[in-house]
Design an enzyme around this catalytic site. Structure first.
Site, short mmCIF file in Angstrom:
data_model
loop_
_atom_site.label_atom_id
_atom_site.label_comp_id
_atom_site.label_asym_id
_atom_site.label_seq_id
_atom_site.Cartn_x
_atom_site.Cartn_y
_atom_site.Cartn_z
N ASN A 11 0.87 -1.18 0.00
CA ASN A 11 0.00 0.00 0.00
C ASN A 11 0.91 1.23 0.00
OD1 ASN A 11 -1.80 2.04 0.50
ND2 ASN A 11 -2.39 1.35 2.55
N LYS A 13 0.12 4.26 -0.38
CA LYS A 13 -0.51 5.46 0.20
C LYS A 13 -0.23 6.68 -0.69
CE LYS A 13 -0.29 3.27 4.68
NZ LYS A 13 -0.16 3.37 6.13
N HIS A 97 -9.65 1.35 4.97
CA HIS A 97 -8.37 1.51 5.66
C HIS A 97 -8.55 2.48 6.84
CE1 HIS A 97 -4.26 2.65 6.51
NE2 HIS A 97 -3.89 1.54 5.90
N GLU A 99 -6.83 4.81 7.95
CA GLU A 99 -6.56 6.23 7.67
C GLU A 99 -7.79 6.88 7.02
OE1 GLU A 99 -2.92 5.57 5.55
OE2 GLU A 99 -1.94 5.04 7.44
N GLU A 169 -5.77 -4.86 10.69
CA GLU A 169 -4.73 -3.85 10.87
C GLU A 169 -4.99 -3.08 12.16
OE1 GLU A 169 -2.72 -2.73 6.96
OE2 GLU A 169 -4.43 -1.43 7.17
N GLY A 175 2.21 2.27 10.87
CA GLY A 175 3.18 3.36 10.72
C GLY A 175 3.89 3.74 12.02
N SER A 215 3.10 -2.14 10.49
CA SER A 215 4.54 -2.24 10.70
C SER A 215 5.12 -3.61 10.34
CB SER A 215 4.90 -1.84 12.13
OG SER A 215 4.53 -0.49 12.38
P1 PGA Z 1 2.60 0.30 7.77
O1 PGA Z 1 1.16 0.52 7.10
O2 PGA Z 1 3.16 -0.96 7.19
O3 PGA Z 1 3.40 1.53 7.40
O4 PGA Z 1 2.39 0.19 9.24
C1 PGA Z 1 0.29 -0.56 6.92
C2 PGA Z 1 -1.00 -0.09 6.32
O5 PGA Z 1 -1.42 1.03 6.62
O6 PGA Z 1 -1.62 -0.79 5.51
#
Ligand code: PGA
Length: 253
Positions: A11, A13, A97, A99, A169, A175, A215
């Site tokens: 992803n 982003k 997601h 976010e 998640e 992140g 992560s």
């Molecule tokens: P990350 O993001 O690997 O940077 O923690 C995962 C995600 O948001 O799908």
């Protein structure tokens, strides 16, 4: 053996211009060799989808959108519809997601509308669920997951459910560098699978790939993928460099 093909998804982003995205996917295309027993998906920003699709024309790497609207067309300035993504060559779209839930008002109801709209054009969703740190500390993790599953999967029949991919998640792991432990992730994944068995049936639950996200990195992917109910990874930060995402795809079983 579960019989489920692991799915490793990048992803990206809100990263990369078109040229940067094409350069990265070409590097992945050269570097990733394990396609026989795993599926690899990249989700570039909308602006790079067409060029990345061309760069992947002869590649097994598959394409995903990061979001969509639930209508197929109309006066929705700034939105992108499921048929548009289908025509660009996407196989999946990431839906719900955290976010998007956190910053853009995504709700279980809008997630549900998107999943249903994507099914209309035969696109699979990578349907994301997960609890916040506050919810985990209050002991509400499984209740939150149950609620998100109930809302997001409202009105789907067994056949439709069979076309989805789920992603657990935990919001506190995205992140942040704080990965869920393999045991924490396995507990949540087993709960999700059990919930799917009750909602649909055992066949749907056993077939459904449940990805872990939050992560995921080259140095923790192997222990996560060793868990019986973890069927892949949704990777943000560590998917932005070819070497680290290639190593993640090459996880050792
Ligand atoms: P990350 O993001 O690997 O940077 O923690 C995962 C995600 O948001 O799908």
């Amino acid at each position: 053996m579960s019989g489920r093909t692991p799915l490793m998804a990048a992803n990206w982003k809100m990263h990369f211009t078109v040229d940067e995205a094409v350069a990265l996917v070409e590097e992945l295309n050269r570097g990733i060799t394990r396609f026989d027993d795993r599926e690899v998906v990249v989700a570039p920003p909308f602006t790079a989808l067409a060029e990345v699709a061309s760069a992947l024309a002869d590649s097994p790497i598959r394409l995903a959108g990061q979001n969509c609207h639930w209508e197929s067309q109309g006066a929705y300035t700034g939105e992108i519809s499921p048929p548009m993504l289908r025509h660009l060559g996407c196989d999946y779209v990431i839906v719900g997601h955290s976010e998007r839930r956190q910053y853009f008002g995504e709700t279980d109801e809008s997630v549900n509308r998107k999943i249903l709209a994507l099914l209309e054009v035969d696109l699979g969703s990578i349907f994301c669920i997960g609890e916040t740190l506050e919810e985990r500390q209050a002991g509400k993790t499984l209740d939150v997951l149950a609620k998100q599953l109930r809302g997001g999967l409202e009105g789907l029949d067994e056949e439709q459910a069979g076309k989805l991919v789920l992603a657990y998640e935990p919001v506190w792991a995205i992140g942040t560098g704080h990965t869920a432990s393999p045991e924490q992730a396995q507990e949540a994944h087993a709960f999700v699978r059990d919930n799917l068995a009750k909602r649909f049936n055992n066949a749907v639950a056993n077939h459904m790939r449940i990805l872990y996200g939050g992560s995921v990195k080259p140095d923790n992917v192997d222990e996560l993928m060793a868990q019986p109910d973890i069927d892949g990874a949704l990777v943000g930060g560590a998917s932005l460099k070819a070497a680290s995402f290639t190593r993640i795809v090459d996880f050792e079983e």
